[in-house]
Write an enzyme that holds these catalytic residues in place. Structure first.
Site, mmCIF file in Angstrom:
data_model
loop_
_atom_site.group_PDB
_atom_site.id
_atom_site.type_symbol
_atom_site.label_atom_id
_atom_site.label_comp_id
_atom_site.label_asym_id
_atom_site.label_seq_id
_atom_site.Cartn_x
_atom_site.Cartn_y
_atom_site.Cartn_z
ATOM 1 N N LYS A 136 0.869 -1.190 0.000
ATOM 2 C CA LYS A 136 0.000 0.000 0.000
ATOM 3 C C LYS A 136 0.893 1.222 0.000
ATOM 4 O O LYS A 136 2.005 1.189 0.523
ATOM 5 C CB LYS A 136 -0.871 0.023 1.263
ATOM 6 C CG LYS A 136 -2.103 0.879 1.109
ATOM 7 C CD LYS A 136 -3.222 0.086 0.471
ATOM 8 C CE LYS A 136 -4.407 0.951 0.134
ATOM 9 N NZ LYS A 136 -5.552 0.137 -0.299
ATOM 10 N N ASP A 176 -6.991 4.310 -4.561
ATOM 11 C CA ASP A 176 -7.651 4.168 -3.253
ATOM 12 C C ASP A 176 -8.263 5.553 -2.993
ATOM 13 O O ASP A 176 -8.497 6.316 -3.945
ATOM 14 C CB ASP A 176 -6.644 3.749 -2.171
ATOM 15 C CG ASP A 176 -7.322 3.274 -0.883
ATOM 16 O OD1 ASP A 176 -7.780 2.127 -0.839
ATOM 17 O OD2 ASP A 176 -7.428 4.071 0.078
HETATM 18 P P1 NDP Z 1 -12.956 7.804 -2.955
HETATM 19 O O1 NDP Z 1 -11.861 8.759 -2.784
HETATM 20 O O2 NDP Z 1 -13.535 7.563 -4.312
HETATM 21 O O3 NDP Z 1 -14.178 8.180 -1.988
HETATM 22 C C1 NDP Z 1 -13.982 8.269 -0.623
HETATM 23 C C2 NDP Z 1 -15.309 8.627 0.027
HETATM 24 O O4 NDP Z 1 -15.183 8.461 1.431
HETATM 25 C C3 NDP Z 1 -15.732 10.075 -0.201
HETATM 26 O O5 NDP Z 1 -17.122 10.158 -0.171
HETATM 27 C C4 NDP Z 1 -15.092 10.773 0.989
HETATM 28 O O6 NDP Z 1 -15.703 11.998 1.347
HETATM 29 C C5 NDP Z 1 -15.330 9.735 2.067
HETATM 30 N N1 NDP Z 1 -14.313 9.862 3.121
HETATM 31 C C6 NDP Z 1 -12.971 9.735 2.977
HETATM 32 N N2 NDP Z 1 -12.357 9.958 4.140
HETATM 33 C C7 NDP Z 1 -13.335 10.231 5.027
HETATM 34 C C8 NDP Z 1 -13.344 10.546 6.405
HETATM 35 N N3 NDP Z 1 -12.195 10.627 7.106
HETATM 36 N N4 NDP Z 1 -14.545 10.761 7.008
HETATM 37 C C9 NDP Z 1 -15.706 10.688 6.305
HETATM 38 N N5 NDP Z 1 -15.756 10.415 4.992
HETATM 39 C C10 NDP Z 1 -14.585 10.172 4.373
HETATM 40 O O7 NDP Z 1 -12.421 6.415 -2.329
HETATM 41 P P2 NDP Z 1 -12.919 4.939 -2.605
HETATM 42 O O8 NDP Z 1 -14.380 4.901 -2.815
HETATM 43 O O9 NDP Z 1 -12.027 4.350 -3.623
HETATM 44 O O10 NDP Z 1 -12.544 4.231 -1.206
HETATM 45 C C11 NDP Z 1 -13.468 4.120 -0.129
HETATM 46 C C12 NDP Z 1 -13.015 3.004 0.794
HETATM 47 O O11 NDP Z 1 -12.955 1.761 0.072
HETATM 48 C C13 NDP Z 1 -11.628 3.170 1.415
HETATM 49 O O12 NDP Z 1 -11.624 2.596 2.704
HETATM 50 C C14 NDP Z 1 -10.735 2.346 0.494
HETATM 51 O O13 NDP Z 1 -9.557 1.924 1.146
HETATM 52 C C15 NDP Z 1 -11.655 1.178 0.214
HETATM 53 N N6 NDP Z 1 -11.358 0.402 -0.978
HETATM 54 C C16 NDP Z 1 -11.280 0.974 -2.207
HETATM 55 C C17 NDP Z 1 -11.039 0.195 -3.329
HETATM 56 C C18 NDP Z 1 -11.058 0.756 -4.697
HETATM 57 O O14 NDP Z 1 -10.986 -0.035 -5.652
HETATM 58 N N7 NDP Z 1 -11.163 2.054 -4.886
HETATM 59 C C19 NDP Z 1 -10.793 -1.249 -3.211
HETATM 60 C C20 NDP Z 1 -10.976 -1.768 -1.869
HETATM 61 C C21 NDP Z 1 -11.216 -0.956 -0.821
HETATM 62 P P3 NDP Z 1 -15.015 13.414 0.958
HETATM 63 O O15 NDP Z 1 -15.286 13.572 -0.507
HETATM 64 O O16 NDP Z 1 -15.687 14.411 1.823
HETATM 65 O O17 NDP Z 1 -13.554 13.265 1.261
HETATM 66 O O1 2IT Z 2 -7.860 -1.611 -0.797
HETATM 67 C C1 2IT Z 2 -7.799 -2.090 -1.949
HETATM 68 O O2 2IT Z 2 -7.937 -3.301 -2.155
HETATM 69 C C2 2IT Z 2 -7.587 -1.175 -3.070
HETATM 70 N N1 2IT Z 2 -7.511 0.033 -2.859
HETATM 71 C C3 2IT Z 2 -7.416 -1.714 -4.463
HETATM 72 C C4 2IT Z 2 -6.013 -2.194 -4.689
HETATM 73 C C5 2IT Z 2 -5.685 -2.601 -6.094
HETATM 74 O O3 2IT Z 2 -4.497 -2.915 -6.282
HETATM 75 O O4 2IT Z 2 -6.535 -2.628 -6.972
#
Ligand code: NDP
Ligand code: 2IT
Length: 455
Positions: A136, A176
């Site tokens: 990561k 992420d």
């Molecule tokens: P994005 O950046 O697309 O969206 C993040 C969202 O979460 C936004 O709505 C943001 O709000 C909100 N957010 C972030 N930090 C906070 C906080 N401290 N308090 C409240 N709201 C918060 O990220 P993703 O959708 O990609 O990721 C979301 C989660 O999923 C994370 O935990 C990530 O690690 C996990 N994840 C993502 C993957 C992926 O493929 N993208 C894969 C597996 C897991 P704001 O706009 O106000 O910041």
């Molecule tokens: O938390 C996760 O699994 C991710 N942000 C996606 C990682 C990836 O390599 O696609």
């Protein structure tokens, strides 16, 4: 004391001693210690009668990243000021494949958070069945309010150091929080320019330059497939369920979309400013509007309440609203024990963690005690990195599969992950997915480490 009690007491003592060591070696890293505890509390009972894992110090070695790289990221803002951020790549475990995992840009990013994410990623990637190790990275950079040019200069500076540590067969980052298609494009472009190589060194790329179909949707869609599988395993169905979702980014909006496709009703979404509630359930048109709002327009979720008559905005988190299921999809530690108690009281019967470690340990304990179906992140959100793994395969073979094929591979992968959880966590009326996912993820990595000797 009976033999079984004696052995339980010994296991508890080993776990406590182990956690004391982890705590001591990682001062000031509470998220990392929390993630290790969650895994270790499942693994110690499992290996109680498997002395090899103890003798070979497998868990001790697993809790130590193979490498942590931390570096300066200088960049110039639009006013000409020189700005300095800190970047990291945590290369956690390469026992079963090249390091693989996302990059997070958020002001809260620190070493503890990236170590917790890299540790979790190791088990998650193992669960996908694909040959990927865990890693990561990220930076304490806040993309909010920055222009496209500022983000581009930041990404270029970040990769100007990172490029020497990554590679298609070494370490393959992806997106992420705060890192989506725009940032991956800037980073891939800089990597290609520095190395003069067009290789699959990042995933989540644009379709024009080696990206995979279904990668954007994979995490949210996969999470809902997993929720559906958990419900089906317990003779229930997702159809008709009211679902609380937090977040409004990539994962949350695609989870809402897949809920709609499977006949469930998403009733909340959120961002760091608060949450929006739609008692009728968001429509696909509203989800599309929110995708655009939080994507290209980089707006605030509260604006959805100005746009739609049947949507209201509230400060705080959505967990007090009555519903049947919850898919926390924003960030770590966004559900605490008190909120879990309210959800249980309100009748939430299944929780699927789509964000990484969104539930505090107290919340996890409450759900487990109440018999709530609880899907842990490393299983629920593995579809994202799973399709990243398929992007790597397509890049290596220089081919690209069509959407139907990838949708089927994702659905099959989520079913196989579910079945692995049942295999290791399923001796009772309710499957213990926490135990199942931890053990299933652990076994493959641990056995590879045993084969390598003391490395
Ligand atoms: P994005 O950046 O697309 O969206 C993040 C969202 O979460 C936004 O709505 C943001 O709000 C909100 N957010 C972030 N930090 C906070 C906080 N401290 N308090 C409240 N709201 C918060 O990220 P993703 O959708 O990609 O990721 C979301 C989660 O999923 C994370 O935990 C990530 O690690 C996990 N994840 C993502 C993957 C992926 O493929 N993208 C894969 C597996 C897991 P704001 O706009 O106000 O910041
Ligand atoms: O938390 C996760 O699994 C991710 N942000 C996606 C990682 C990836 O390599 O696609």
């Amino acid at each position: 004391m009976s033999k079984a009690h004696e052995s339980d007491a010994k296991t508890k003592e080993y776990l406590e001693r182990y956690m004391e060591g982890v705590q001591k070696r990682n001062p000031g890293e509470p998220e990392f210690v929390q993630a290790v505890y969650e895994v270790a509390s499942s693994i110690f009972p499992y290996i109680a009668d498997k002395p090899m894992y103890h003798e070979m110090q497998i868990l001790e070695r697993m809790a130590e990243p193979e490498r942590v790289i931390s570096f300066r990221v200088p960049w110039t803002d639009d006013k000409g000021n020189i700005r300095t951020n800190r970047g990291w790549r945590v290369q956690f475990n390469s026992a079963i494949g090249p390091y693989k995992g996302g990059i997070r840009f958020h002001p809260s990013v620190n070493q503890s958070i990236l170590k917790f994410l890299g540790f979790e990623q190791t088990f998650k990637n193992s669960l996908t069945g694909l040959p990927m190790g865990g890693g990561k990275g990220g930076a304490n950079f806040n993309p909010k309010g920055k222009s496209d040019n500022e983000v581009m200069r930041f990404c270029q500076s970040f990769v100007t150091e990172l490029y020497r540590h990554i590679g298609a067969d070494t370490d393959v980052p992806a997106g992420d929080i705060g890192v989506g298609g725009r940032e991956i494009g800037f980073m891939f472009g800089q990597y290609k320019r520095i190395t003069n190589e067009f290789v699959g060194v990042l995933t989540g790329k644009g379709m024009e330059f080696g990206g995979s179909k279904m990668r954007t949707e994979a995490t949210g869609y996969g999470a809902v497939f997993f929720l559906r599988n958990m419900l089906a395993q317990h003779k229930d169905a997702i159809d008709g369920k009211k679902v609380l979702i937090s977040g409004s980014g990539n994962v949350a909006t695609h989870a809402a979309e897949k809920c709609l496709q499977l006949g469930a009703t998403p009733i909340t979404l959120s961002d760091s400013g608060g949450f929006v509630h739609c008692a009728d359930g968001f429509t696909q048109e509203q989800v599309d509007w929110i995708k655009e709002l939080k994507g290209a327009r980089r707006g605030r979720i509260s604006e959805a309440a100005d746009e739609f008559n049947n949507v209201t905005f509230h400060e705080g988190r959505p967990w007090g609203i009555e519903a049947d299921c919850a898919i926390p999809s924003a960030t770590q530690n966004e559900v605490n024990a008190e909120e879990a108690a309210v959800m249980i009281k309100n009748g939430v019967m299944a929780v699927a963690e789509a964000a990484n470690m969104p539930c505090e340990q107290g919340a996890v304990d409450s759900f487990m005690e109440a018999g709530t179906l609880f899907g842990p992140a490393k299983a629920v959100n593995a579809g994202g990195v799973g399709v990243s793994g398929l992007e790597m395969s397509q890049n290596s073979a220089r081919i690209s599969w069509d959407e139907d094929h990838l949708r089927k591979l994702l659905e099959d992968m989520m079913r196989d992950i579910h079945d692995s959880c049942v295999q290791y966590g399923g001796d009772g009326d309710k499957v213990n997915y926490l135990q199942g996912s931890n053990i299933a993820g652990f076994v493959k990595v641990a056995d590879a480490m045993l084969s390598y000797g003391h490395v």
